[in-house]
Design a protein around this motif. Sequence first.
Motif, PDB file in Angstrom:
ATOM      1  N   ILE A 219       0.678   6.284   4.358  1.00 28.96           N
ATOM      2  CA  ILE A 219      -0.549   5.192   4.762  1.00 28.96           C
ATOM      3  C   ILE A 219      -0.422   5.248   6.268  1.00 28.96           C
ATOM      4  O   ILE A 219      -1.419   4.975   7.057  1.00 28.96           O
ATOM      5  CB  ILE A 219      -0.280   3.739   4.483  1.00 28.96           C
TER       6      ILE A 219
ATOM      7  N   ILE B 263      -1.219  12.364  -1.724  1.00 25.71           N
ATOM      8  CA  ILE B 263      -1.863  11.569  -0.808  1.00 25.71           C
ATOM      9  C   ILE B 263      -0.818  11.224   0.325  1.00 25.71           C
ATOM     10  O   ILE B 263       0.446  10.935   0.005  1.00 25.71           O
ATOM     11  CB  ILE B 263      -2.380  10.202  -1.227  1.00 25.71           C
TER      12      ILE B 263
ATOM     13  N   LEU C 148       0.915   4.094  -3.273  1.00 24.05           N
ATOM     14  CA  LEU C 148       0.669   5.484  -2.900  1.00 24.05           C
ATOM     15  C   LEU C 148       1.626   6.357  -3.221  1.00 24.05           C
ATOM     16  O   LEU C 148       1.570   7.522  -3.584  1.00 24.05           O
ATOM     17  CB  LEU C 148       0.763   5.542  -1.298  1.00 24.05           C
TER      18      LEU C 148
ATOM     19  N   ARG D 214       0.831  -1.162   0.036  1.00 23.29           N
ATOM     20  CA  ARG D 214       0.037   0.053   0.007  1.00 23.29           C
ATOM     21  C   ARG D 214       0.551   1.258   0.018  1.00 23.29           C
ATOM     22  O   ARG D 214       0.680   2.232  -0.712  1.00 23.29           O
ATOM     23  CB  ARG D 214      -0.739   0.040   1.119  1.00 23.29           C
ATOM     24  N   ARG D 215       1.930   1.258   0.923  1.00 21.45           N
ATOM     25  CA  ARG D 215       2.907   2.339   0.801  1.00 21.45           C
ATOM     26  C   ARG D 215       3.519   2.524  -0.793  1.00 21.45           C
ATOM     27  O   ARG D 215       3.694   3.856  -1.082  1.00 21.45           O
ATOM     28  CB  ARG D 215       3.868   2.287   1.719  1.00 21.45           C
TER      29      ARG D 215
ATOM     30  N   ILE E 262      -6.146   6.539  -6.196  1.00 27.32           N
ATOM     31  CA  ILE E 262      -5.138   7.452  -5.724  1.00 27.32           C
ATOM     32  C   ILE E 262      -5.130   8.522  -6.844  1.00 27.32           C
ATOM     33  O   ILE E 262      -4.996   9.664  -6.602  1.00 27.32           O
ATOM     34  CB  ILE E 262      -3.930   6.495  -5.304  1.00 27.32           C
TER      35      ILE E 262
ATOM     36  N   ARG F 208      -2.902   7.682   7.605  1.00 25.82           N
ATOM     37  CA  ARG F 208      -4.201   7.793   7.081  1.00 25.82           C
ATOM     38  C   ARG F 208      -5.021   7.215   8.158  1.00 25.82           C
ATOM     39  O   ARG F 208      -4.746   6.579   9.181  1.00 25.82           O
ATOM     40  CB  ARG F 208      -4.444   7.081   5.815  1.00 25.82           C
TER      41      ARG F 208
END
Length: 288
Positions: A281, A278, A228, A224-225, A267, A284
């Motif tokens: 993570i 963004i 992003l 996920r990082r 994203i 968030r």
Amino acid sequence: MIAHRPPTISAWRPAVPGIAEVFHAHFTDHAYPAHTHDTWDLMILDDGAVDFGLDRRRHAAADLSAVLLLPPGVRHDGRTVTAAGFRKRVLYLDTTVLPERLAGRAVDAPILADPLLRHRIHRLHTAVGHPGEALEAESRLFLVAERLRFHLQAFRRRAPGREAHRLAIGLRELLDARVRAGLPLREAAALLHSHPTHLIRCFTQAYGLPPHAYLTGKRIELARRLLLSGQRPADVATSVGFHDQAHLNRHFTRHVGTTPARYARGITSRMSDHGVIIPDIGQRSSSV
């Protein structure tokens, strides 16, 4: 007269120490001649029935919740019972998993009425069927071997004791340091001076999930990082330790509820709509 139907067969050697071969087959009219193996023959039936001889005694197996265990070096044969034949899944285990000296008990009772063992073997077959699940497959193999030793009256399970927390922390630190490369369970057990099965139980008791599930979660977090930051899903997959993009997709969808590609498109869309980057993570909301 019933026409001959060729068997459906799938066989491979997984990258899991102790498993010499995985063999899946559907036979309708096949008869195995008498033969022996150098390995343990661990079989579950998915359909049908089989008649087999082991060391001059015949046995009939039709219980789909049972397990068949044929020891190395002992003569056996096998044949179909009905026109529909049988479907089976077999793991050929070498003697590092179960020593040959335990063969006597298996000769006496080769059919094990144990739904838990059958379920564990099914889960092991699922793991070895997916490339990249080496830690899960290795963990499940140790749990299967422990249960088999219970039946062969050669093993008594040791519950986690006062050392459990220390071992769990040690294994977590090793996994955290090897998120991308992964860590064979045997290596972790050697480094922490513990038996692999005991190590699995200590970790699960401390953190509420087995080591392979913890490692998968860490890889998803890292993926996920990277998504992003704008990296492509295909590049992210192998860089965080998954076998390929399909392997990442399967686990990412289960954890996040969408595929990596759709996650990445979301994203991009948000950045174009708002003209902002963004945040990481870690900053968030936990609801993401």
